[in-house]
Scaffold this motif. Structure first.
Motif, PDB file in Angstrom:
ATOM      1  N   ARG A  57     -18.794 -44.021   3.564  1.00 43.14           N
ATOM      2  CA  ARG A  57     -19.590 -42.929   4.099  1.00 43.14           C
ATOM      3  C   ARG A  57     -21.080 -43.113   3.824  1.00 43.14           C
ATOM      4  NH1 ARG A  57     -15.825 -38.498   5.431  1.00 43.14           N
ATOM      5  NH2 ARG A  57     -17.756 -37.713   6.251  1.00 43.14           N
ATOM      6  N   GLU A  66     -23.875 -41.664   6.060  1.00 38.55           N
ATOM      7  CA  GLU A  66     -24.276 -40.257   6.026  1.00 38.55           C
ATOM      8  C   GLU A  66     -25.654 -40.067   5.398  1.00 38.55           C
ATOM      9  OE1 GLU A  66     -21.070 -38.141   4.190  1.00 38.55           O
ATOM     10  OE2 GLU A  66     -19.901 -38.115   6.046  1.00 38.55           O
ATOM     11  N   VAL A  74     -28.201 -39.529   8.138  1.00 39.94           N
ATOM     12  CA  VAL A  74     -28.098 -38.375   9.037  1.00 39.94           C
ATOM     13  C   VAL A  74     -29.106 -37.310   8.623  1.00 39.94           C
ATOM     14  CG1 VAL A  74     -26.609 -36.522   9.876  1.00 39.94           C
ATOM     15  CG2 VAL A  74     -25.679 -38.817   9.556  1.00 39.94           C
ATOM     16  N   HIS A  75     -29.996 -36.963   9.550  1.00 45.83           N
ATOM     17  CA  HIS A  75     -31.008 -35.934   9.295  1.00 45.83           C
ATOM     18  C   HIS A  75     -30.700 -34.644  10.038  1.00 45.83           C
ATOM     19  CE1 HIS A  75     -33.500 -39.745   8.837  1.00 45.83           C
ATOM     20  NE2 HIS A  75     -33.200 -39.331   7.637  1.00 45.83           N
ATOM     21  N   ASP A  76     -29.942 -34.734  11.104  1.00 46.96           N
ATOM     22  CA  ASP A  76     -29.600 -33.573  11.924  1.00 46.96           C
ATOM     23  C   ASP A  76     -28.121 -33.676  12.271  1.00 46.96           C
ATOM     24  OD1 ASP A  76     -29.320 -31.542  13.781  1.00 46.96           O
ATOM     25  OD2 ASP A  76     -30.961 -32.209  15.059  1.00 46.96           O
ATOM     26  N   THR A  77     -27.317 -32.741  11.785  1.00 45.31           N
ATOM     27  CA  THR A  77     -25.869 -32.824  11.976  1.00 45.31           C
ATOM     28  C   THR A  77     -25.397 -32.225  13.295  1.00 45.31           C
ATOM     29  OG1 THR A  77     -25.566 -30.783  10.725  1.00 45.31           O
ATOM     30  CG2 THR A  77     -25.366 -32.863   9.511  1.00 45.31           C
ATOM     31  N   ARG A  78     -26.310 -31.724  14.104  1.00 47.66           N
ATOM     32  CA  ARG A  78     -25.898 -31.233  15.424  1.00 47.66           C
ATOM     33  C   ARG A  78     -25.511 -32.414  16.299  1.00 47.66           C
ATOM     34  NH1 ARG A  78     -31.091 -28.164  17.094  1.00 47.66           N
ATOM     35  NH2 ARG A  78     -31.885 -29.912  15.924  1.00 47.66           N
ATOM     36  N   VAL A  79     -24.400 -32.274  17.003  1.00 43.30           N
ATOM     37  CA  VAL A  79     -23.960 -33.332  17.915  1.00 43.30           C
ATOM     38  C   VAL A  79     -23.771 -32.720  19.297  1.00 43.30           C
ATOM     39  CG1 VAL A  79     -22.886 -34.746  16.127  1.00 43.30           C
ATOM     40  CG2 VAL A  79     -21.535 -33.035  17.301  1.00 43.30           C
ATOM     41  N   VAL A  90     -21.645 -38.047  14.258  1.00 48.99           N
ATOM     42  CA  VAL A  90     -21.790 -37.305  12.997  1.00 48.99           C
ATOM     43  C   VAL A  90     -23.152 -36.633  12.869  1.00 48.99           C
ATOM     44  CG1 VAL A  90     -20.113 -38.675  11.719  1.00 48.99           C
ATOM     45  CG2 VAL A  90     -22.514 -39.373  11.736  1.00 48.99           C
ATOM     46  N   GLY A  91     -24.103 -37.011  13.697  1.00 45.53           N
ATOM     47  CA  GLY A  91     -25.449 -36.459  13.626  1.00 45.53           C
ATOM     48  C   GLY A  91     -26.456 -37.535  13.981  1.00 45.53           C
ATOM     49  N   THR A 105     -30.412 -39.513  13.362  1.00 44.98           N
ATOM     50  CA  THR A 105     -31.488 -39.888  12.456  1.00 44.98           C
ATOM     51  C   THR A 105     -32.777 -39.898  13.265  1.00 44.98           C
ATOM     52  OG1 THR A 105     -32.258 -41.496  10.819  1.00 44.98           O
ATOM     53  CG2 THR A 105     -31.164 -42.388  12.739  1.00 44.98           C
TER      54      THR A 105
END
Length: 151
Positions: free
Chosen positions: A9, A12, A15-20, A70-71, A73
Motif C-alpha cells: 500500500r 497511498e 494520494v492527495h485527493d481520495t475523490r474518484v 484510489v485517488g 496526486t
C-alpha cells in the motif's frame, strides 16, 4: 524496506485527493495511471515524473492500482513531496522526501518498469499504465471500447 501490507500500500503515500470519478464518468478529463498494487514506490514515483513531464498542462493524475481508482496526486503536491533526481547521476536528492527513507537509496533510476500510454481512437481520453501485459484499458466513454497503445 517495507514488507507485507505496508509494501503493498505504499502508493497511498502519493494520494492527495481520495475523490474518484463515478463509474462511466468520462467528463472528468482526468488522466489515469494504472499499475499493479505490488509496484514499488520508487518505480511509481519515476512513472509519475514521466507522466507529468510528458504533459506539462496536467494538474493531477488518478492512481489506479489493480484497476481500482484510489485517488489522485496533484502535480504541485508531488513536486513538493518528492525530490527531483540529482542532475549529476539521477540519484534521489539527499534532501529527503517521499521514498527516500533513511537516504540509503541505490544509485540510478529504477529499471524494472516502462510507462505505456494508451489513447482512445474516438475521443481524446488518455491513460497511462506501468504494465503492458494486460488487456488494453477501456475508454470510460460509453461504447468507445479498448484504447490503443501509443508508439
Amino acid at each position: 524496506m517495507a514488507t507485507g501490507h505496508e509494501a503493498l500500500r505504499a502508493y497511498e503515500l502519493l494520494v492527495h485527493d481520495t475523490r474518484v470519478p463515478a463509474v462511466g464518468d468520462s467528463g472528468t478529463g482526468q488522466l489515469r495511471l494504472e499499475f499493479s498494487s505490488d509496484t514499488q514506490l520508487p518505480e511509481l514515483i519515476e512513472a509519475l515524473r514521466h507522466v507529468f513531464a510528458a504533459a506539462p498542462e496536467l494538474d493531477s493524475v488518478l492512481l489506479v492500482p489493480d484497476g481500482q481508482p484510489v485517488g489522485s496526486t496533484a502535480r504541485i503536491r508531488f513536486q513538493q513531496q518528492v525530490p527531483e533526481p540529482d542532475g549529476c547521476n539521477d540519484e534521489l536528492s539527499v534532501r529527503g522526501g517521499l521514498g527516500a527513507g533513511d537516504h540509503g537509496t541505490l544509485p540510478g533510476a529504477p529499471t524494472r518498469f516502462t510507462v505505456y500510454r494508451y489513447r482512445c481512437g474516438r475521443c481524446e481520453h488518455t491513460s497511462y499504465r506501468i504494465a503492458a501485459d494486460e488487456a488494453p484499458p477501456l475508454c470510460p466513454a460509453a461504447g468507445h471500447g479498448e484504447m490503443r497503445m501509443d508508439p
